[in-house]
Scaffold this motif. Structure first.
Motif, PDB file in Angstrom:
ATOM      1  N   LYS A 234       0.847  -1.191   0.000  1.00 44.33           N
ATOM      2  CA  LYS A 234       0.000   0.000   0.000  1.00 44.33           C
ATOM      3  C   LYS A 234       0.884   1.242   0.000  1.00 44.33           C
ATOM      4  N   VAL A 235       0.586   2.179  -0.905  1.00 49.92           N
ATOM      5  CA  VAL A 235       1.335   3.433  -0.971  1.00 49.92           C
ATOM      6  C   VAL A 235       0.372   4.551  -0.594  1.00 49.92           C
ATOM      7  N   GLU A 236       0.694   5.252   0.507  1.00 51.05           N
ATOM      8  CA  GLU A 236      -0.277   6.190   1.083  1.00 51.05           C
ATOM      9  C   GLU A 236      -0.463   7.445   0.242  1.00 51.05           C
TER      10      GLU A 236
ATOM     11  N   GLY B 263       0.126   5.942 -12.515  1.00 54.33           N
ATOM     12  CA  GLY B 263      -1.268   6.335 -12.338  1.00 54.33           C
ATOM     13  C   GLY B 263      -2.136   5.308 -11.637  1.00 54.33           C
ATOM     14  N   ASP B 264      -1.541   4.269 -11.073  1.00 54.25           N
ATOM     15  CA  ASP B 264      -2.324   3.305 -10.293  1.00 54.25           C
ATOM     16  C   ASP B 264      -1.436   2.656  -9.228  1.00 54.25           C
ATOM     17  N   ASN B 265      -2.003   1.685  -8.516  1.00 51.12           N
ATOM     18  CA  ASN B 265      -1.262   1.052  -7.421  1.00 51.12           C
ATOM     19  C   ASN B 265      -0.827  -0.370  -7.773  1.00 51.12           C
TER      20      ASN B 265
HETATM   21  C1  NAG Z   1      -3.946   3.960  -4.551  1.00 55.12           C
HETATM   22  O1  NAG Z   1      -3.921   3.757  -3.147  1.00 55.12           O
HETATM   23  C2  NAG Z   1      -4.229   4.911  -2.379  1.00 55.12           C
HETATM   24  C3  NAG Z   1      -3.984   4.602  -0.922  1.00 55.12           C
HETATM   25  O2  NAG Z   1      -4.437   3.344  -0.550  1.00 55.12           O
HETATM   26  C4  NAG Z   1      -5.656   5.332  -2.672  1.00 55.12           C
HETATM   27  O3  NAG Z   1      -5.992   6.483  -1.927  1.00 55.12           O
HETATM   28  C5  NAG Z   1      -5.774   5.630  -4.157  1.00 55.12           C
HETATM   29  O4  NAG Z   1      -7.100   5.936  -4.486  1.00 55.12           O
HETATM   30  C6  NAG Z   1      -5.308   4.447  -5.008  1.00 55.12           C
HETATM   31  N1  NAG Z   1      -5.222   4.873  -6.383  1.00 55.12           N
HETATM   32  C7  NAG Z   1      -5.771   4.204  -7.394  1.00 55.12           C
HETATM   33  C8  NAG Z   1      -5.610   4.825  -8.746  1.00 55.12           C
HETATM   34  O5  NAG Z   1      -6.355   3.153  -7.233  1.00 55.12           O
END
Ligand code: NAG
Length: 415
Positions: A192-194, A230-232
């Motif tokens: 998880k990246v805050e 642009g995403d996680n």
């Molecule tokens: C990525 O993770 C953060 C923290 O958990 C969240 O706030 C954010 O909406 C996520 N971004 C995407 C593009 O899913």
């Protein structure tokens, strides 16, 4: 009626002219710059594949990849395979899948594979979108690390780190010899990246020179970087620099340098599956080595995907050999409101939790002066704040040299 319309037309025409002069024109210029930059980065595709995660993968003719924008590579003859491989074979190497029975043997691949394949003589390249460039602090910085935050891992001699610009590491390392490559099998997670300006990665660093302004570095591993992608999602990545992250180098194929020969794996594309706590574990092996005859640095992903190479001329120190190898995790802590970030490294769990809970690097090896893979010997370790992210090494029959690393960031030991 008609003349009224004409009047209105002229009115808006001149209104338009007058106002382009100021802020509108600079935003138009910016748009043009972004457009031109995208044109340089995104080479004409022979086929395009949409990935379920929203990525677009362009199958680009191997001769048209970004590397060949480099003036030194104009007449370069592509090496279709390395002349030497430290594991012996190439495509049947690494049956070190002697992995623990708990590690899934299922291959870790890339999400976009569900929607197609690239044709022969093309390589898959993740297309850069306008919004990717617009997220960067400037067009010039897109795809590059911010040099103010050079990951400056410690020398064994001076463990006291000064300013790391919010970057924190939990790593194992070797130095003091000449190295010609490094290998490890890296547990894959989706930390998880805050904050969108932070990242979390796990990688190998192959370093040349001291930590001055001309540090040479070749890096490969996986990363979660909302700013870059642009995403996680967890993505395969590489990085290189020959001047400590200043003018040279970039991630993946975002500048000319790395020559990709592999038609199946895209740099910067999502990898899956990822591991979950007390659930099946997945890992990828990464090997970086110097071809003794050409001097190029090659990279192999998983069992047998030879990705391509960094031509020797890109580097100074690494033109000869590496002086230090590091393995481990790095995060950025933007630490708003005086608190440490809760961005996770590895699995987000500390090393003492062990397999299935904490993330690991296993079967850690270096390539020595006779171009053989061998045990790294004694691994040094380093972490800036063990209360936030820690590292713990070990050895075993199956896993050779290994370590667990990572942590949750903010907790009672890391306020
Ligand atoms: C990525 O993770 C953060 C923290 O958990 C969240 O706030 C954010 O909406 C996520 N971004 C995407 C593009 O899913």
């Amino acid at each position: 009626m008609a003349s009224g319309l004409r009047l209105a037309f002229f009115f808006f025409f001149f209104l338009g002219l007058c106002c382009w002069g100021t802020s509108a024109s600079s935003s138009r210029q910016q748009k043009l710059k972004v457009k031109n930059h995208l044109k340089r980065l995104n080479k004409p595709a022979i086929k395009t594949i949409e990935s379920p995660d929203g990525d677009i993968i362009d199958c680009v003719h191997i001769r048209h990849q970004p590397a060949f924008d480099h003036p030194f590579l104009k007449d370069h003859k592509i090496q279709t395979r390395p002349s030497y491989h430290p594991g012996g074979g190439i495509y049947d190497e690494d049956k070190t899948g002697k992995a623990e029975s708990e590690v899934r043997n299922e291959r870790v691949t890339q999400l976009w594979h569900t929607n197609g394949k690239c044709p022969e003589d093309t390589i898959p390249i993740r297309r850069t979108k306008e919004e990717d460039v617009l997220r960067a602090s400037s067009i010039k910085r897109y795809g590059k690390k911010h040099h103010k935050t050079v990951p400056q891992p410690p020398r064994s001699a001076d463990p006291g780190l000064t300013n790391t610009g919010g970057h924190q590491h939990a790593i194992a390392f070797v130095d003091g010899e000449k190295y010609y490559g490094a290998k490890a099998t890296i547990n894959v997670w989706e930390p998880k990246v805050e904050d969108p300006n932070e990242f979390s990665l796990s990688q190998i660093w192959v370093l040349g020179g001291s930590f001055g302004g001309d540090l040479n570095s070749i890096e490969a591993g996986w990363q979660v970087s909302p700013d870059l992608y642009g995403d996680n999602n967890t993505r395969l990545f590489t990085y290189w620099t020959s001047d400590a992250y200043q003018a040279t180098g970039c991630y993946n194929l975002l500048c000319s340098g790395f020559i990709q020969i592999n038609g199946e794996i895209a740099m910067g594309a999502s990898i899956s599956p990822v591991s979950a706590y007390r659930n099946p574990q997945y890992d990828i092996s990464i090997l970086v080595w110097k071809d003794p005859s050409q001097g190029h640095w090659w990279m192999q992903f998983a069992d047998g995907y030879v990705m391509g190479y960094w031509p020797s001329f890109l580097f100074t120190y690494l033109g000869d050999s590496a002086s230090m190898i590091e393995w481990g995790g790095e995060i950025v802590n933007v630490g708003s409101q005086g608190q440490h970030t809760s961005t996770q490294m590895g699995s987000g769990h500390f090393p003492e939790e062990g397999f299935g809970k904490s993330s690991y690097f296993r079967n850690i090896q270096v390539v020595d002066g006779s171009n053989e893979l061998k045990s790294p010997g004694r691994l040094g370790t380093f972490t800036e704040r063990p209360g936030c992210y820690d590292v713990r090494t070990g050895t075993s029959g199956d896993w050779g040299h290994y370590f667990y690393y990572g942590g949750p960031g903010r907790n009672h030991k890391c306020p």
